[in-house]
Design a protein around this motif. Structure first.
Motif, PDB file in Angstrom:
ATOM      1  N   TYR A   1       1.108  -0.476  -0.007  1.00 53.82           N
ATOM      2  CA  TYR A   1       0.006   0.361  -0.094  1.00 53.82           C
ATOM      3  C   TYR A   1       1.100   1.160  -0.365  1.00 53.82           C
ATOM      4  CZ  TYR A   1      -4.644  -1.679   0.561  1.00 53.82           C
ATOM      5  OH  TYR A   1      -5.990  -1.979   0.343  1.00 53.82           O
ATOM      6  N   THR A   2       0.523   2.094  -1.179  1.00 50.40           N
ATOM      7  CA  THR A   2       1.458   3.343  -1.265  1.00 50.40           C
ATOM      8  C   THR A   2       0.570   4.937  -0.928  1.00 50.40           C
ATOM      9  OG1 THR A   2       1.001   3.144  -3.134  1.00 50.40           O
ATOM     10  CG2 THR A   2       3.229   2.102  -2.635  1.00 50.40           C
ATOM     11  N   ASP A   3       1.295   6.061  -0.441  1.00 48.61           N
ATOM     12  CA  ASP A   3       0.412   6.974  -0.688  1.00 48.61           C
ATOM     13  C   ASP A   3       1.886   7.776  -0.475  1.00 48.61           C
ATOM     14  OD1 ASP A   3      -1.572   8.400  -1.269  1.00 48.61           O
ATOM     15  OD2 ASP A   3      -2.388   8.796   0.636  1.00 48.61           O
ATOM     16  N   GLY A   4       1.003   9.520  -1.422  1.00 48.30           N
ATOM     17  CA  GLY A   4       1.828  10.458  -1.576  1.00 48.30           C
ATOM     18  C   GLY A   4       0.865  11.474  -0.997  1.00 48.30           C
ATOM     19  N   ALA A   5       1.969  12.536  -0.398  1.00 48.95           N
ATOM     20  CA  ALA A   5       1.151  13.757   0.476  1.00 48.95           C
ATOM     21  C   ALA A   5       2.385  15.323  -0.128  1.00 48.95           C
ATOM     22  CB  ALA A   5       1.045  13.387   1.314  1.00 48.95           C
ATOM     23  N   CYS A   6       1.381  16.207  -0.325  1.00 50.05           N
ATOM     24  CA  CYS A   6       2.242  17.190  -0.292  1.00 50.05           C
ATOM     25  C   CYS A   6       1.612  18.404   0.412  1.00 50.05           C
ATOM     26  CB  CYS A   6       1.950  17.739  -2.239  1.00 50.05           C
ATOM     27  SG  CYS A   6       3.658  18.403  -2.538  1.00 50.05           S
ATOM     28  N   ARG A   7       2.230  19.061   0.668  1.00 50.89           N
ATOM     29  CA  ARG A   7       1.482  20.873   1.390  1.00 50.89           C
ATOM     30  C   ARG A   7       1.930  21.803   0.450  1.00 50.89           C
ATOM     31  NH1 ARG A   7       2.814  22.099   6.396  1.00 50.89           N
ATOM     32  NH2 ARG A   7       4.479  21.662   6.103  1.00 50.89           N
TER      33      ARG A   7
ATOM     34  N   GLY B   1       5.819  14.176   1.700  1.00 50.31           N
ATOM     35  CA  GLY B   1       5.973  13.296   2.029  1.00 50.31           C
ATOM     36  C   GLY B   1       5.046  11.908   1.392  1.00 50.31           C
ATOM     37  N   TRP B   2       5.708  10.535   1.817  1.00 46.12           N
ATOM     38  CA  TRP B   2       5.821   9.173   0.783  1.00 46.12           C
ATOM     39  C   TRP B   2       5.224   8.752   2.132  1.00 46.12           C
ATOM     40  CZ3 TRP B   2       9.302   5.494   1.791  1.00 46.12           C
ATOM     41  CH2 TRP B   2      10.306   5.832   1.373  1.00 46.12           C
ATOM     42  N   GLY B   3       4.538   7.508   1.697  1.00 46.03           N
ATOM     43  CA  GLY B   3       4.312   6.173   2.953  1.00 46.03           C
ATOM     44  C   GLY B   3       3.932   5.073   2.372  1.00 46.03           C
ATOM     45  N   ALA B   4       4.641   4.006   3.266  1.00 44.80           N
ATOM     46  CA  ALA B   4       4.588   2.504   2.000  1.00 44.80           C
ATOM     47  C   ALA B   4       4.135   1.446   3.744  1.00 44.80           C
ATOM     48  CB  ALA B   4       5.401   2.201   1.473  1.00 44.80           C
ATOM     49  N   LEU B   5       3.117   0.313   2.890  1.00 50.15           N
ATOM     50  CA  LEU B   5       3.244  -0.345   4.291  1.00 50.15           C
ATOM     51  C   LEU B   5       3.835  -1.542   2.962  1.00 50.15           C
ATOM     52  CD1 LEU B   5       1.687  -1.897   6.500  1.00 50.15           C
ATOM     53  CD2 LEU B   5      -0.540  -1.611   6.079  1.00 50.15           C
ATOM     54  N   LEU B   6       4.450  -2.416   3.370  1.00 53.17           N
ATOM     55  CA  LEU B   6       4.408  -3.910   2.860  1.00 53.17           C
ATOM     56  C   LEU B   6       3.887  -5.136   3.403  1.00 53.17           C
ATOM     57  CD1 LEU B   6       7.375  -2.325   2.738  1.00 53.17           C
ATOM     58  CD2 LEU B   6       7.772  -3.342   0.536  1.00 53.17           C
TER      59      LEU B   6
ATOM     60  N   MET C   1       5.292   8.575  -6.493  1.00 54.29           N
ATOM     61  CA  MET C   1       5.799   7.571  -6.947  1.00 54.29           C
ATOM     62  C   MET C   1       6.799   6.965  -6.460  1.00 54.29           C
ATOM     63  SD  MET C   1       5.658   9.938 -10.826  1.00 54.29           S
ATOM     64  CE  MET C   1       6.785   8.703 -11.743  1.00 54.29           C
ATOM     65  N   LYS C   2       7.944   8.437  -6.071  1.00 51.89           N
ATOM     66  CA  LYS C   2       8.421   7.524  -4.228  1.00 51.89           C
ATOM     67  C   LYS C   2       8.091   6.953  -3.372  1.00 51.89           C
ATOM     68  CE  LYS C   2      12.730   8.496  -3.801  1.00 51.89           C
ATOM     69  NZ  LYS C   2      13.674   8.016  -4.419  1.00 51.89           N
ATOM     70  N   ALA C   3       6.851   6.358  -3.213  1.00 47.98           N
ATOM     71  CA  ALA C   3       6.409   5.294  -1.947  1.00 47.98           C
ATOM     72  C   ALA C   3       6.368   3.990  -2.678  1.00 47.98           C
ATOM     73  CB  ALA C   3       4.668   6.073  -1.888  1.00 47.98           C
TER      74      ALA C   3
END
Length: 148
Positions: free
Chosen positions: A11-17, A24-29, A52-54
């Motif tokens: 699972y991946t996601d990115g965020a930008c303020r 930031g990006w986050g990933a769960l394996l 993409m980076k996530a």
């Protein structure tokens, strides 16, 4: 008979303020009942780059070839792979159908390299809804964006 690849859910996601802005990006394996969270960020980036980076960092975490089931709320990324857009971009010399250059080519190429040893399956998830795991990686990404 070929050996069955280990199955990993990513699972991946990115965020930008601001876009651009701190991101930031986050990933769960998830593999074999075990979970691993990873996250990072950038002081000046865009939401698409963090999405993409996530995925890239999630794939780079894997130590051997796997069947990776990638869950992302980014229609751009999922469609790029499921609708064959990336193959067309490469055939056209990294140009879109409108002849303009593909944005973030550096990360698309990095994603292709990270994906090389793996079998990928893509799943589009609805962002900011009741998908608990997507909400979890969103929280990781948002927390990373706030560090800048």
């Amino acid at each position: 008979m070929p050996k069955k690849l280990p199955e990993v859910i990513l699972y991946t996601d990115g965020a930008c303020r601001g876009n651009p802005g701190p991101g930031g990006w986050g990933a769960l394996l998830i593999w074999n009942g075990k979970e691993k969270e990873i996250a990072g960020g950038n002081p000046q980036t865009t939401n698409n780059r963090m999405e993409m980076k996530a995925i890239i960092e999630g794939l780079k975490t894997l130590k051997r070839p796997c069947h990776v089931k990638i869950h992302s709320d980014s229609a751009l990324i999922v469609n790029t792979f499921t609708k064959g857009w990336i193959d067309n971009w490469i055939k056209r010399g990294w140009k879109k159908s409108d002849k303009k250059p593909v944005e973030n080519r550096d990360l698309w190429e990095e994603m292709l390299r990270a994906a090389q040893p793996h079998k990928l399956s893509w799943f589009k998830v609805k962002g900011h809804s009741d998908d608990e795991l997507n909400n979890r990686v969103d929280a990781l990404a948002v927390a990373e964006s706030k560090k800048f």
